[in-house]
Design a protein around this motif. Structure first.
Motif, short mmCIF file in Angstrom:
data_model
loop_
_atom_site.label_atom_id
_atom_site.label_comp_id
_atom_site.label_asym_id
_atom_site.label_seq_id
_atom_site.Cartn_x
_atom_site.Cartn_y
_atom_site.Cartn_z
N GLU A 247 0.80 -1.22 0.00
CA GLU A 247 0.00 0.00 0.00
C GLU A 247 0.84 1.28 0.00
O GLU A 247 0.31 2.37 -0.16
N ARG A 248 2.16 1.14 0.17
CA ARG A 248 3.02 2.32 0.13
C ARG A 248 4.45 1.89 -0.19
O ARG A 248 4.88 0.81 0.19
N VAL A 249 5.19 2.78 -0.89
CA VAL A 249 6.62 2.59 -1.14
C VAL A 249 7.35 3.71 -0.42
O VAL A 249 7.00 4.89 -0.56
N THR A 266 8.70 6.09 -11.30
CA THR A 266 7.63 5.26 -11.86
C THR A 266 7.73 3.87 -11.27
O THR A 266 8.81 3.27 -11.24
N ILE A 267 6.60 3.37 -10.79
CA ILE A 267 6.51 2.02 -10.24
C ILE A 267 5.72 1.17 -11.24
O ILE A 267 4.61 1.53 -11.62
N ARG A 268 6.31 0.06 -11.65
CA ARG A 268 5.63 -0.88 -12.54
C ARG A 268 5.49 -2.21 -11.81
O ARG A 268 6.46 -2.76 -11.31
N ALA A 269 4.26 -2.71 -11.77
CA ALA A 269 3.99 -3.97 -11.09
C ALA A 269 3.27 -4.90 -12.05
O ALA A 269 2.32 -4.51 -12.74
N GLU A 281 0.48 -2.65 -13.91
CA GLU A 281 0.09 -1.49 -13.12
C GLU A 281 1.22 -0.50 -13.14
O GLU A 281 2.37 -0.86 -12.90
N ILE A 282 0.91 0.76 -13.42
CA ILE A 282 1.92 1.81 -13.49
C ILE A 282 1.49 2.95 -12.57
O ILE A 282 0.39 3.47 -12.69
N ALA A 315 -2.41 -4.06 -6.79
CA ALA A 315 -3.40 -5.13 -6.81
C ALA A 315 -2.91 -6.39 -7.50
O ALA A 315 -3.42 -7.47 -7.27
N SER A 316 -1.89 -6.27 -8.36
CA SER A 316 -1.46 -7.45 -9.13
C SER A 316 -0.85 -8.52 -8.24
O SER A 316 -0.72 -9.66 -8.64
N SER A 317 -0.49 -8.16 -7.01
CA SER A 317 0.15 -9.13 -6.11
C SER A 317 -0.85 -9.91 -5.28
O SER A 317 -0.47 -10.75 -4.48
#
Length: 443
Positions: A247-249, A266-269, A281-282, A315-317
């Motif tokens: 929920e947070r980085v 940028t966070i890509r999951a 997810e970006i 959410a992808s995790s």
């Protein structure tokens, strides 16, 4: 004879002697079917509501992303383990949404903007001003409208966009419940000159976030201190198991680093087992810091503002293992001395009613269990200072037996005996019926 056999089978089914095929009653929690076990250690003779903070392992190894299979067991003396009620609470700010402060009496006098704020009827510790101004330094003097001689503080606001740094228009107050605030806003240019054409229309609005006294707490669920450089970017890579809430980085910098900075990231999951064509997810955001010594000439206090965390609900995790890539754009600046990149979840706290001289364990890892439903009783209202229960390390349950796995063929097929019995009765009945018909013809 055939009808008698049919009636016998129906009576056996109604009596429950023959199990109904295809029905699956809700299973009961049983310690032997829960794969993982954690001790819950309490102070000696503790009695009352006890709470412990859940960690990443609980969610990574539970049977579902909502951890429906969590169970707490109690042992008193030499008795068998007994399931006890519990609740899991999530840390969150109260209230969860920012509220609006009403602006009144905006005026301009000697290049100073003056206005009042009608505050929401609750405790607050921060006010975010919406100012239609750019590239400025400002000093905000805050007092109570009901007591103008009661100063609440002097704060420095800034917009350093032209210097490739951050913007901040927040008033970081001590927690207050004053219903009305009075603000004097002195604007200057970045070169410390009078701000051109100040106007009351600069003040657009004000919002009031949740008080810092009730801010969300977080638990680290994954971390890395390895970053690689490629061109002007710094990259961090983290692989997380399925069902782990993110929920947070948060970024941890070298404590010796004091420079101001602004970095886009940028966070890509992506789930590792995602189907072809499923989008990643970006999440885009910024981290920044601005520090300034006090300016005695202008009467401005020191600036010490920073934002090193980014909300990132991944959410992808939730259903599959996921891979997270975090790219930090350094542009033409040296890479930041980042000592750790942390993935965090909101703090989850499990509470139960503890009895003295009892031992407690937390167990999970049974795919067949559904969410527990308890009569909460005393757990409906948790105390402000509960007893602290220490959550032990995760261990594999040495007595674990997977549910539905039996040692013999008959045990794995419990309906087989009754199906064979019914078939034998049907064959016997048919034989007896033919014999009776033959005897009738002879007569």
């Amino acid at each position: 004879m055939k009808s008698s056999i049919s009636i016998l089978a129906v009576l056996l089914l109604q009596a429950g002697t023959i199990p109904s095929i295809g029905t699956a009653p809700t299973p009961l929690a049983d310690p032997q079917h829960l794969r993982y076990v954690r001790t819950l250690t309490l102070p000696p003779n503790a009695s009352g509501i006890a709470c412990t903070i859940l960690d990443a392992s609980v969610y990574a190894h539970s049977a579902s992303s909502s951890a429906d299979d969590l169970r707490v067991f109690r042992v008193l003396g030499h008795s068998r383990p007994q399931e006890v009620p519990f609740v899991v609470s999530y840390s969150e700010a109260q209230p969860t949404d920012a509220q609006t402060a009403t602006i009144r009496n905006v005026s301009l006098h000697n290049a100073t903007l003056s206005f009042d704020l009608d505050m929401p009827p609750r405790a607050y510790s921060e006010v975010d001003l919406d100012l239609a101004a750019h590239n400025f330094l400002a000093t905000a003097e805050v007092s109570s409208s009901n007591a103008p001689t009661k100063p609440l503080g002097t704060f420095t606001l800034f917009d350093l966009t032209d210097r490739h740094l951050a913007r901040s228009t927040s008033l970081a107050l001590q927690e207050s419940t004053d219903p009305h605030l009075h603000i004097l806003l002195h604007l200057r240019t970045l070169d410390d000159k009078p701000f051109p054409h100040p106007d009351p229309s600069i003040v657009h609005g004000a919002t009031v976030p949740a008080s810092r006294e009730a801010q969300t707490l977080y638990t680290i669920v994954a971390s890395t201190n390895t970053l690689r450089q490629q061109g002007s970017y710094s990259f961090a890579q983290l692989d997380v198991p399925a069902q782990l809430p993110i929920e947070r980085v948060h970024f941890v910098l070298d404590s010796a680093y004091k420079a101001d900075f602004l970095r886009n990231l940028t966070i890509r999951a992506a789930a590792e087992t995602h189907q072809s064509g499923q989008p990643q997810e970006i999440i885009d955001g910024q981290i920044w810091r601005v520090t300034r010594p006090p300016d005695a000439t202008a009467g401005a206090p020191a600036i010490g503002a920073a934002e090193l965390s980014l909300p990132a609900v991944i959410a992808s995790s939730l259903h599959d293992p996921a891979s997270l890539s975090i790219a930090i754009d350094n542009a033409d600046q040296p890479p930041l001395p980042i000592r750790a990149v942390q993935l965090q979840m909101r703090q989850r706290t499990l509470c139960f009613d503890a009895a003295p001289n009892a031992t407690y364990t937390l167990r999970y890892g049974d795919n067949d269990l559904r969410a527990s439903v308890y009569d909460l009783g005393d757990l409906a209202t948790l105390p402000a200072k509960p007893i602290i229960a220490t959550l032990g390390s995760e261990e594999f349950n040495t007595g674990y037996i997977q549910r539905h796995v039996a040692s013999t063929y008959d045990q794995r097929n419990p309906n087989l005996f009754w199906i064979a019995l019914l078939a034998a009765i049907a064959v016997l009945g048919s034989f007896v019926s033919r014999q009776a018909m033959r005897q009738g013809r002879r007569r």
